[in-house]
Scaffold this active site. Structure first.
Site, mmCIF file in Angstrom:
data_model
loop_
_atom_site.group_PDB
_atom_site.id
_atom_site.type_symbol
_atom_site.label_atom_id
_atom_site.label_comp_id
_atom_site.label_asym_id
_atom_site.label_seq_id
_atom_site.Cartn_x
_atom_site.Cartn_y
_atom_site.Cartn_z
ATOM 1 N N ASN A 280 3.688 10.629 6.405
ATOM 2 C CA ASN A 280 3.430 9.340 5.759
ATOM 3 C C ASN A 280 1.967 9.292 5.318
ATOM 4 O OD1 ASN A 280 3.166 6.681 4.972
ATOM 5 N ND2 ASN A 280 4.115 5.815 6.797
ATOM 6 N N SER B 117 1.258 4.418 3.412
ATOM 7 C CA SER B 117 1.133 3.042 3.880
ATOM 8 C C SER B 117 -0.163 2.444 3.347
ATOM 9 C CB SER B 117 1.125 2.991 5.407
ATOM 10 O OG SER B 117 0.755 1.697 5.857
#
Length: 370
Positions: free
Chosen positions: A190, A193
């Site tokens: 990730n 974000s």
């Protein structure tokens, strides 16, 4: 980003509509904690869990597929963010999901951003969050995964610890991959974000390449990367090309958006910073999915997330090139039967379209238009 589409018809049940009104009287993060605890409690006991699985789990063989060597009983999974620490590993299969993605988890534990940090946008059927990767750390999750054998595939979403400087991000992701790779069905890196300062800058290919290379070197588990909807088309292309070059298993598209365009809920600006999930991100999520499929075809597995509320939405993503789907906000607004309704609708559309399997339908509309 565009505003929310018209409210879906026929989704959910009236009883949940009443319950949701009551839930929404309680601050969002507090009710999330309470409902999550209830779900864990109910599914911790053998016979209720078995009963729920019998009623809700995807068992229709037409829904099953094998993706990057993992068998998924159904294409719809729980998106990262709901179960950050793997506390509900046995709940998600019982609630009808075909798999679940745990996280985002970081190398070390961290509290996340100060509360309040989770908000509802009811007129948009959306959520705004600035949670900031609050989690107990990769070590704690590794212990939990090693002790339990979930009944569905479990992916793990890994992010950068907030206190880690960007120039040390490679080591941070590597540490999480080393701990969690052997225990996960797949890993998601990730870098998208909006709630960790500087994280999205790591989507630049020059920064992303060493991170992905380090994670790939640490594990034989399939590795994917999760990207933001706010990337330019050229940046999407660059990441797609990098993923193919490095031999990633796939791409998760997309994360939350920082755009406020077209929102209907009053007072959003007063809520402060954060990423928005749900219908406001749907159009761009579909655009990114179609662009990715046009770029990489079947060379990568594409997981589509963002604004899926109905079986029609799910079907659009599958035929546009998504092998797997994820939802979080749709689950919050749709209730406990939501995953089953989506899976039942997909199965019906597969049969109506004459498809022998889910795999046959993936990318079918893109191939026809091409």
């Amino acid at each position: 980003m565009s505003g929310a589409p018209p409210a879906p018809r026929g989704g959910g049940h009236r009883w949940y509509g009443v319950a949701r009104q009551l839930f929404f009287l309680v601050p969002a993060e507090r009710i999330h904690t309470l409902v999550f605890a209830l779900l864990r409690g109910v599914t911790a006991v053998g016979w209720p869990r078995r009963l729920l699985r019998r009623l809700l789990a995807p068992t229709d063989p037409v829904l099953a597929s094998t993706v990057f060597g993992v068998r998924f009983p159904g294409p719809l999974g729980l998106a990262a963010g709901f179960d950050k620490d793997g506390l509900g590993l046995h709940a998600w299969g019982a609630l009808g999901f075909g798999y679940a993605e745990i996280g985002t988890v970081t190398a070390g534990p961290q509290p996340g951003n100060p509360a309040p940090r989770l908000f509802r946008l009811p007129a948009d059927r959306a959520l705004l969050n600035r949670m900031g990767f609050n989690n107990l750390g990769a070590g704690a999750l590794a212990v939990r995964l090693a002790r339990r054998q979930p009944d569905i595939p479990i992916g793990v979403n890994i992010g950068k610890t907030k206190a880690t400087p960007p120039d040390q991000a490679v080591d941070d992701y590597r540490a999480s991959a080393r701990l969690l790779g052997p225990l996960a069905s797949y890993l998601v890196v990730n870098v998208s974000s909006p709630n960790t300062p500087g994280l999205r800058d790591l989507q630049a290919v020059g920064s992303l390449r060493p991170i992905l290379s380090a994670v790939l070197a640490e594990t034989s588990t399939p590795v994917l990367v999760k990207i933001a909807p706010d990337l330019s088309d050229s940046d999407v292309d660059d990441i797609a090309d990098l993923a193919v070059e490095l031999g990633l298993a796939g791409i998760v598209a997309t994360n939350t958006t920082v755009s406020r365009d077209g929102l209907r809920t009053a007072g959003v600006d007063q809520l402060g910073a954060g990423g928005i999930s749900g219908p406001p991100v749907a159009r761009r999520a579909v655009e990114v999915l179609r662009r990715l499929y046009g770029r990489v075809g079947d060379r990568l597995v594409l997981i589509s997330v963002g604004g899926i509320e109905t079986a029609d939405h799910a079907w659009e993503r599958i035929t546009a090139g998504a092998s797997l789907l994820q939802g979080y906000t749709g689950f919050v607004y749709g209730g406990g039967l939501w995953a089953k309704q989506i899976h039942d609708g997909i199965a019906q559309r597969l049969r109506d379209g004459g498809f022998a399997s889910l795999r046959d339908a993936v990318g079918s509309s893109a191939r026809e238009s091409g």
